[in-house]
Design an enzyme around this catalytic site. Structure first.
Site, PDB file in Angstrom:
ATOM      1  N   GLU A  46      21.310 -48.260  49.109  1.00  0.00           N
ATOM      2  CA  GLU A  46      22.432 -48.910  48.431  1.00  0.00           C
ATOM      3  C   GLU A  46      22.329 -50.432  48.494  1.00  0.00           C
ATOM      4  O   GLU A  46      22.645 -51.128  47.522  1.00  0.00           O
ATOM      5  CB  GLU A  46      23.761 -48.465  49.067  1.00  0.00           C
ATOM      6  CG  GLU A  46      24.022 -46.973  49.010  1.00  0.00           C
ATOM      7  CD  GLU A  46      23.569 -46.236  50.254  1.00  0.00           C
ATOM      8  OE1 GLU A  46      24.300 -45.359  50.714  1.00  0.00           O
ATOM      9  OE2 GLU A  46      22.473 -46.562  50.785  1.00  0.00           O
ATOM     10  N   THR A 190      -9.635 -25.074  67.450  1.00  0.00           N
ATOM     11  CA  THR A 190      -9.932 -25.919  66.295  1.00  0.00           C
ATOM     12  C   THR A 190     -10.586 -27.217  66.738  1.00  0.00           C
ATOM     13  O   THR A 190     -11.527 -27.707  66.095  1.00  0.00           O
ATOM     14  CB  THR A 190      -8.635 -26.224  65.514  1.00  0.00           C
ATOM     15  OG1 THR A 190      -8.110 -25.006  64.987  1.00  0.00           O
ATOM     16  CG2 THR A 190      -8.896 -27.198  64.377  1.00  0.00           C
TER      17      THR A 190
END
Length: 368
Positions: A46, A190
């Protein structure tokens, strides 16, 4: 409001823990001011729109994707700036979901004679801030599971090879996901197999690196793992299943990484407890990029809110590593239900997006 949402999207990856917000000021049918929240701690949407409009804001209508704030945080309340500008009408896409302040900004504006309303493009406004909604209403991070698989559901061949299943466009989208979240998580498997960096690498512009989280209950990460030797503004967090030996702790902490020990009594890592701890750290969103075992554990723990499943036009055939490891359900009716499905193509790769948990956003089927 659609213009405000497009503006809000420009803040993705930079505003956390704040929401993404866009604002448009219209006077006599003409846009006279635009703005969006650019980063946490900086002026809200705003304020940018009001600065852009200047004196033209007097008597105009402000369209903003989220209810204006009426409290002082790191920035002053937007409601005061709105009153000072001479804005006569405010249209908000949705109320602020924070239970401590819901409706406060709109109620204050109404009490000051401003014509204030809410509910325009509300579904879209909620969706763009699904992370913010989940976090402020539960204090838990919004959890996304991303996985790439062949058409027959393999994330790797029987030998463990997985480079590359998907094409470069799909992989670039994953980097956009990393940019948009606070943290990315993998298992130690991983790390040992791929030695990933888990940083954000976007073509043409800078991205924000998420915190890197490794599930490593035995603290077996190699001292020379790339994750431990990065130049990055974000941290690396190693989560173990028990308190590590002093020499191992020193070795990891000397690299700059942090350690978090979560012992469920059996040396395992309770993912439900982990997401609670991440929430306490201020982590509002978590992207899981794990292997088969981490995927299965996360889904069984019920922590996943959203999925991105990429399917490449490839077939492993026969044995391969599935998307989810571990023990599955016995009956089809016990399967997890994915809702609000959407599909997107990256050339020949197909990405399926959907939701698993109720995160405070309406997931009812849409006519379009």
């Amino acid at each position: 409001m659609k213009m405000a949402l497009e503006l809000a999207e420009q803040g993705r990856g930079w505003t956390s823990p704040n929401p993404m917000v866009g604002a448009v000021i219209v006077k006599d049918g003409t846009v006279v001011g635009k703005g969006f929240h650019q980063a946490a701690g900086t002026p809200h949407a705003e304020i940018h729109a009001l600065d852009d409009a200047g004196e033209k804001a007097g008597g105009a209508t402000l369209y903003v994707s989220l209810e204006p704030c009426n409290h002082t945080g790191r920035t002053p309340p937007c409601t005061q700036a709105i009153l000072k500008s001479g804005i006569k009408r405010v249209v908000a896409g949705m109320t602020d979901p924070d239970p401590r302040i819901t409706g406060g900004g709109l109620d204050f504006l109404k009490s000051q004679g401003i014509d204030a309303s809410v509910g325009v493009c509300e579904d879209a406004c909620q969706r763009i801030n699904e992370i913010f909604i989940k976090y402020v209403t539960t204090s838990l991070p919004f959890v996304i599971l991303k996985c790439a698989a062949t058409m027959d559901g393999c994330i790797a061949t029987r030998s463990g090879d997985s480079k590359w299943i998907t094409n470069p466009l799909s992989r670039q989208f994953v980097h956009e996901l990393r940019h948009a979240v606070d943290a990315v998580m993998v298992g130690i498997g991983t790390v040992q197999k791929d030695d990933p960096r888990l940083t954000t690498r976007l073509e043409g512009h800078k991205g924000s690196d998420p915190m890197r989280i490794v599930l490593d209950r035995g603290l077996s990460i190699a001292p020379d793992a790339q994750l431990l030797h990065l130049t990055s503004d974000s941290d690396t967090l190693i989560v173990t299943g028990s308190e590590p030996a002093a020499d191992k702790r020193v070795l990891i902490e000397e690299s700059g990484a942090r350690l978090l020990a979560l012992n469920d009594g059996a040396g395992q890592i309770d993912l439900t407890v982990l997401v609670g701890e991440l929430g306490k750290m201020g982590i509002t969103s978590l992207l899981i990029e794990g292997g088969s075992q981490v995927n299965g554990s996360a889904l069984r723990a019920g922590i996943v809110d959203k999925i991105y499943l990429f399917y490449a036009p490839k077939i492993c055939g026969g044995e391969g590593i599935p998307v989810c490891g571990g023990t599955g359900v016995n009956l089809m009716e016990e399967s997890l239900q994915v809702t609000d499905i959407s599909v997107r193509r990256f050339v020949d790769d197909v990405m399926i997006e959907g939701y698993l948990n109720n995160t405070g956003v309406d997931r009812s089927p849409r006519s379009n």
